[in-house]
Design a protein around this motif. Structure first.
Motif: not given
Ligand code: CMC
Length: 431
Positions: A184-190, A200-213
């Motif tokens: 139920g989370q938004p799709f993350v663009y590559p 792949l890790l970015h598209m699976c684990f990041s969310v628009p609400a916060e920075e993902y490194v």
């Protein structure tokens, strides 16, 4: 195909038939039975293809006794240590390691195809939220043939190439979208500035609400998982892709068929099944009960993540994966959770227990990959999709090899019929 150097003679009834024998670059000789039916009016019977070569191939070689796996001649251990996934993709697809310019060009081509057609976002929404990501992937990859009409002509080399690049580039995006949709989370663009595994890790684990490194240790471990799964000669899913492709089906449909086959727990689904089994066992004191069940002929239970059709001494991928597992668990500070304790104890017992030793049932690649993916934060349902996106390059390489082979025919096995002989239809009133 090289000229046969030897002959095998088959005698049965009053017939004696000479069969050509081919000597491969590596591995046992292969008796060519293609003319057997025409000459002898007889079929061979080999369910599960335990003794049958279904094609010629120059891509991957496995020596199950030695525990050896070569991609285009290069040992998997060397590649896992020194190469990276996209270079391995190039190697599998084109036959040789790229030079720096070829690699840069290939990376650029893959990177520029990572986004999916925007309309595909709506297609995802037709699936139930709780769909298994593999179910979504089978559907969405099959549906790529409805979106990319300009790469469907299998007789056009350029279109075959475009289809190959598109699938290698988009499968991580599709797998990540299937995952995001299921939670139920938004799709993350590559993000094309990231590497293939990091993306792949970015598209699976990041969310628009916060920075993902992206953590580089995790990205390297993911890249290694992908390399180790990239190809495995004529396994069930690859044979499925070849069989589907032998009818002239389009490449997206063929890869969707491969994904469907991979999903089974005896094949790629084993990584999910293995981790679920470890969790089901729960605590170390319950292991003996499961070992007893695994040995019981009347119990269908099998130790998931153990055994392999071809590797009979050890799975070379498992060796590399075990090392990666240690690195990831260290990084994540996971030293003693119950699942890991069960895994370690099960591994120890199975490697010493007479049943497993005598049947040569060693931990396979899926035993360790599940442990790593779990530690990275992937839910079990994503284990097989990650296997699928990693294997896509192998499927495509094998499919391209088959299409380019002039001796290629539609795959059409024969059967040993054990049904009724001809009988006459009886109208329902008289039955
Ligand atoms: N647990 C307990 N017993 C086993 C297991 C197991 N995991 N695997 C095989 N055996 C036994 C089997 O009962 C048989 O015993 P017997 O000779 O007394 O009848 C013997 O070992 C040989 O087994 P088989 O079924 O004839 O072997 P196979 O080559 O047909 O099957 C396999 C290979 C991988 C399907 C099987 O070992 C298995 O089901 N393993 C668990 C699933 C798994 O981990 N699969 C992932 C494979 S690696 C990733 C991939 O390539 O997809």
């Amino acid at each position: 195909m090289a000229e046969p150097t030897k002959t095998a003679t088959l005698a049965f009834g009053d017939k004696v038939i000479d069969l050509p024998v081919h000597s491969p670059t590596l591995g046992p000789d292969v008796i060519d039975i293609r003319k057997l039916y025409a000459q002898g009016d007889v079929f061979t019977y080999d369910p599960g293809f335990t003794s049958t070569a279904a094609c010629e191939s120059a891509i991957t070689y496995i020596d199950g006794e030695k525990g050896e796996l070569l991609y285009r001649g290069y040992p998997i251990e060397q590649l896992a240590e020194q190469s990276n996934y996209l270079e391995v993709c190039y190697l599998l697809l084109y036959g040789n390691l790229p030079n720096a310019a070829q690699l840069a060009d290939f990376e650029q081509r893959v990177t520029r195809h990572t986004m999916v057609h925007e309309q595909m976002h709506y297609f995802f929404r037709g699936f139930r939220r709780d769909s298994h990501p593999m179910a979504t992937m089978v559907g969405v990859v099959g549906a790529m043939s409805a979106f990319y009409h300009d790469s469907l002509d299998i007789n056009d080399e350029w279109q075959r190439e475009v289809a190959a690049i598109r699938m290698i580039a988009k499968l991580p995006t599709i797998a990540a979208m299937a995952y995001k949709y299921s939670i139920g989370q938004p799709f993350v663009y590559p993000k094309n500035g990231l590497g293939y595994a990091g993306n792949l890790l970015h598209m699976c684990f990041s969310v628009p609400a916060e920075e993902y490194v992206v953590n580089p240790v995790l990205a390297t471990a993911m890249d290694r998982i992908m390399m180790l799964h990239a190809d495995h000669e004529q396994n069930a899913s690859t044979s499925t892709v070849r069989l589907a492709g032998s009818s002239g089906a389009n490449p997206f449909a063929c890869i969707a068929a491969g994904i469907a086959c991979l999903w089974g727990p005896a094949h790629g689904g084993a990584n999910q099944a293995c981790l679920e089994m470890l969790r089901g066992i729960g605590t170390v004191d319950r292991i003996p009960e499961y070992i007893r069940r695994a040995k019981d002929k009347d119990d269908p239970f099998r130790l998931m993540g153990f055994g392999h059709r071809v590797y009979k001494n050890f799975d070379p991928r498992a060796k590399v994966m075990k090392q990666s597992a240690d690195e990831v668990l260290d990084l994540m500070g996971i030293h003693n959770n119950p699942t890991l304790q069960v895994a370690k104890e099960l591994e120890r017992i199975a490697l010493e227990d007479d049943y497993f030793v005598s049947k040569k049932l060693y931990p396979n690649v899926d035993f360790y990959s599940g442990i790593i993916l779990d530690a990275m934060g992937f839910p079990t349902a994503m284990f097989t999709p990650i296997f699928a996106l990693s294997r896509t390059v192998g499927w495509i390489s094998q499919w391209k090899e088959m299409i380019a082979d002039p001796t290629q025919k539609i795959g059409r096995p024969r059967q040993l019929y054990i049904g009724e002989r001809q009988r006459n239809y009886i109208p329902v009133a008289n039955r």
